[in-house]
Scaffold this motif. Structure first.
Motif, PDB file in Angstrom:
ATOM      1  N   TYR A 114       0.832  -1.203   0.000  1.00 12.36           N
ATOM      2  CA  TYR A 114       0.000   0.000   0.000  1.00 12.36           C
ATOM      3  C   TYR A 114       0.871   1.260   0.000  1.00 12.36           C
ATOM      4  O   TYR A 114       1.729   1.426   0.873  1.00 12.36           O
ATOM      5  N   LYS A 115       0.616   2.122  -0.970  1.00  7.68           N
ATOM      6  CA  LYS A 115       1.347   3.392  -0.993  1.00  7.68           C
ATOM      7  C   LYS A 115       0.737   4.333   0.038  1.00  7.68           C
ATOM      8  O   LYS A 115      -0.462   4.599   0.025  1.00  7.68           O
ATOM      9  N   ARG A 116       1.589   4.867   0.923  1.00 12.32           N
ATOM     10  CA  ARG A 116       1.123   5.752   1.982  1.00 12.32           C
ATOM     11  C   ARG A 116       1.490   7.216   1.745  1.00 12.32           C
ATOM     12  O   ARG A 116       0.893   8.107   2.344  1.00 12.32           O
ATOM     13  N   ALA A 117       2.478   7.459   0.889  1.00 11.58           N
ATOM     14  CA  ALA A 117       2.878   8.853   0.648  1.00 11.58           C
ATOM     15  C   ALA A 117       3.666   8.966  -0.646  1.00 11.58           C
ATOM     16  O   ALA A 117       4.365   8.026  -1.051  1.00 11.58           O
ATOM     17  N   ASN A 118       3.537  10.121  -1.287  1.00  8.82           N
ATOM     18  CA  ASN A 118       4.392  10.489  -2.418  1.00  8.82           C
ATOM     19  C   ASN A 118       5.468  11.444  -1.919  1.00  8.82           C
ATOM     20  O   ASN A 118       5.172  12.393  -1.184  1.00  8.82           O
ATOM     21  N   ILE A 119       6.705  11.206  -2.318  1.00  8.22           N
ATOM     22  CA  ILE A 119       7.812  12.099  -1.966  1.00  8.22           C
ATOM     23  C   ILE A 119       8.176  12.900  -3.208  1.00  8.22           C
ATOM     24  O   ILE A 119       8.547  12.332  -4.237  1.00  8.22           O
ATOM     25  N   ILE A 120       8.047  14.218  -3.105  1.00  8.40           N
ATOM     26  CA  ILE A 120       8.298  15.105  -4.242  1.00  8.40           C
ATOM     27  C   ILE A 120       9.663  15.757  -4.071  1.00  8.40           C
ATOM     28  O   ILE A 120       9.949  16.374  -3.038  1.00  8.40           O
ATOM     29  N   ASP A 158      -8.217   6.002   0.653  1.00  7.45           N
ATOM     30  CA  ASP A 158      -8.776   6.065  -0.704  1.00  7.45           C
ATOM     31  C   ASP A 158      -7.734   6.472  -1.739  1.00  7.45           C
ATOM     32  O   ASP A 158      -8.043   6.601  -2.925  1.00  7.45           O
ATOM     33  N   GLY A 159      -6.501   6.691  -1.301  1.00  6.90           N
ATOM     34  CA  GLY A 159      -5.436   7.076  -2.219  1.00  6.90           C
ATOM     35  C   GLY A 159      -5.323   8.564  -2.459  1.00  6.90           C
ATOM     36  O   GLY A 159      -4.405   9.016  -3.147  1.00  6.90           O
ATOM     37  N   GLY A 160      -6.248   9.353  -1.897  1.00  8.88           N
ATOM     38  CA  GLY A 160      -6.201  10.802  -2.059  1.00  8.88           C
ATOM     39  C   GLY A 160      -5.320  11.462  -1.015  1.00  8.88           C
ATOM     40  O   GLY A 160      -5.063  10.896   0.059  1.00  8.88           O
ATOM     41  N   VAL A 161      -4.860  12.675  -1.305  1.00  9.76           N
ATOM     42  CA  VAL A 161      -3.992  13.404  -0.380  1.00  9.76           C
ATOM     43  C   VAL A 161      -4.801  13.880   0.823  1.00  9.76           C
ATOM     44  O   VAL A 161      -5.870  14.476   0.675  1.00  9.76           O
ATOM     45  N   ARG A 162      -4.287  13.609   2.032  1.00 14.17           N
ATOM     46  CA  ARG A 162      -4.956  14.098   3.245  1.00 14.17           C
ATOM     47  C   ARG A 162      -4.142  15.189   3.941  1.00 14.17           C
ATOM     48  O   ARG A 162      -4.694  16.025   4.653  1.00 14.17           O
ATOM     49  N   SER A 163      -2.823  15.179   3.731  1.00 11.25           N
ATOM     50  CA  SER A 163      -1.988  16.255   4.266  1.00 11.25           C
ATOM     51  C   SER A 163      -0.663  16.274   3.513  1.00 11.25           C
ATOM     52  O   SER A 163      -0.265  15.268   2.916  1.00 11.25           O
TER      53      SER A 163
END
Length: 449
Positions: free
Chosen positions: A86-92, A112-117
């Protein structure tokens, strides 16, 4: 005179550099601080959180703290945090430190895969802000912190207000415009002029400044095909306020009939950018291709037809068998898993850059080739940055022989090569410090609102 910019993206950096080279080393304020501003640029958010006062190293992607048993997976272009599958975060990554894997922000994801913070990191490696999102994945609030993780500023995107906690006092601002205006007047007092490049917050600050001054708008965006000017520009012209000059930095837009007609209402000018071109000595008869794919149009045909040219092909990743097969040619050097330092060297030593790779542009390669004074050639179907690419050196992929013939001529005729370089500079709108000094000296005359 003060520079007031909305963001410090590439066009803003180019304008700032051009002004400084012309001798206009002005106090420079950037409203949206993404944590990596240079030392001579400040923002209200960075100022109040004392971002510049704490030194440190940027956060490397695998230094991010994550819960036990979660892992970070990344490459040269992106990274992410995983809890098993499960992907928990994107690192930019920070885009001006390309391929160095420096963290600018982390997008934490909901179930749901959407950004929460989103956690925002600066060049000293600490989290200076956090943005929270609602159930519809829309940003609702950003809190800004000092180095000790104390909340200093809260910006509410729903109500548009900003709360500042400064020296044990609470200050309330109805809008970002009021916040920036108060910062400018408190820190600089009398503001006799603003140079700004956005019709968003910078223009609205200029619009409501309650003191005399002479402001200049540098318009860097491209107008739509219809040529219709933005609503705020119409307001600016009708206001007859502090802004007395509009400088277009896109020559095509400046030459439109409806823009020229604006001269009857406000002073309109054009100037390009003083790009920092470096003319390296001892350049070799070499062509460079930087790619992230093995889909390089007609590359084997081009290499075979031009044995007098040495081709350097580099990738920040492993190369496929197809790409590695180019190593069979004596006039090809391959650089899989290339280092950033090697790429810099290849740009500097190559007289030509071939923009013929498919997929995305790597490391702003076309711009870098331009800055290293290489002649840029491209196929129409693969070109990534038309601003720096001459139409005369852009070819149809279905007719590679035209590119090959021109490649021969560029290598065999030094005068033709020099002519193409000069044409490339002119087409990109290359301007000199003297051009900027003349323009701004001319604008210094006239009434002050």
């Amino acid at each position: 005179m003060i520079n007031l910019f909305d963001t410090y993206e590439q066009r803003t950096r180019d304008l700032h550099y051009s002004l400084k080279q012309a001798g206009y080393d002005l106090p420079t304020i950037v409203i949206n601080d993404e944590g990596f501003l240079p030392e001579d640029v400040i923002s209200p958010f960075g100022y109040y959180t004392k971002m510049a006062q704490r030194q440190g190293e940027p956060l490397y992607f695998d230094q991010l703290e994550v819960p036990d048993f979660w892992e970070i997976r990344g490459d040269a272009t992106q990274a992410a945090v995983y809890d098993e599958s499960y992907k928990r975060a994107n690192i930019i990554y920070e885009d001006t430190k390309q391929n160095q894997r420096i963290v600018q922000r982390v997008e934490w994801l909901g179930l749901d895969g959407g950004v929460r913070s989103v956690d925002h990191y600066n060049q000293s490696g600490w989290r200076y802000a956090q943005t929270n999102y609602n159930a519809n994945h829309q940003p609702v609030m950003t809190s800004y912190y000092d180095a000790d993780d104390h909340e200093v500023i809260v910006e509410n995107y729903v109500t548009s207000n900003i709360i500042l906690n400064r020296e044990d006092k609470i200050y309330f601002f109805k809008s970002r415009i009021d916040f920036v205006t108060e910062f400018l007047t408190h820190e600089f007092g009398t503001i006799d002029g603003l140079i700004y490049n956005s019709l968003a917050t910078p223009f609205l600050v200029s619009y409501q400044l309650d003191q005399p001054g002479r402001d200049i708008l540098f318009w860097q965006e491209t107008l739509p095909e219809s040529g219709e000017i933005p609503g705020n520009m119409t307001t600016l012209i009708a206001q007859n306020g502090r802004t007395k000059n509009i400088v277009f930095q896109n020559k095509t837009d400046f030459e439109r009939d409806n823009i020229q007609q604006l001269q009857q209402q406000i002073a309109i000018d054009y100037i390009g950018y003083n790009y920092p071109i470096v003319k390296h000595r001892n350049k070799k008869n070499e062509a460079f291709i930087l790619t992230n794919t093995d889909q390089i149009a007609h590359v084997a045909e081009i290499v075979a037809a031009t044995p007098n040219v040495h081709f350097n092909v580099a990738a920040f990743t492993e190369m496929s068998t197809k790409l590695m097969s180019l190593g069979d040619y004596k006039n090809v050097s391959l650089y899989p898993n290339v280092t950033f330092q090697r790429v810099e060297k290849l740009f500097k030593q190559s007289v030509l850059y071939l923009d013929i790779n498919g997929s995305n542009e790597v490391m702003s390669a076309i711009r870098q080739a331009y800055l290293d004074n290489a002649v840029i050639m491209a196929f129409e179907q693969t070109k990534h940055n038309p601003h720096f690419t001459l139409d005369a050196l852009t070819f149809d992929e279905a007719q590679p022989e035209q590119l090959i013939d021109t490649l021969h001529r560029l290598c065999d005729e030094p005068e033709y090569l020099a002519d193409m370089l000069n044409a490339q500079h002119a087409a990109a709108g290359q301007s000199s410090p003297a051009d900027y000094r003349a323009l701004l000296a001319h604008m210094a005359t006239g009434p002050v609102a």
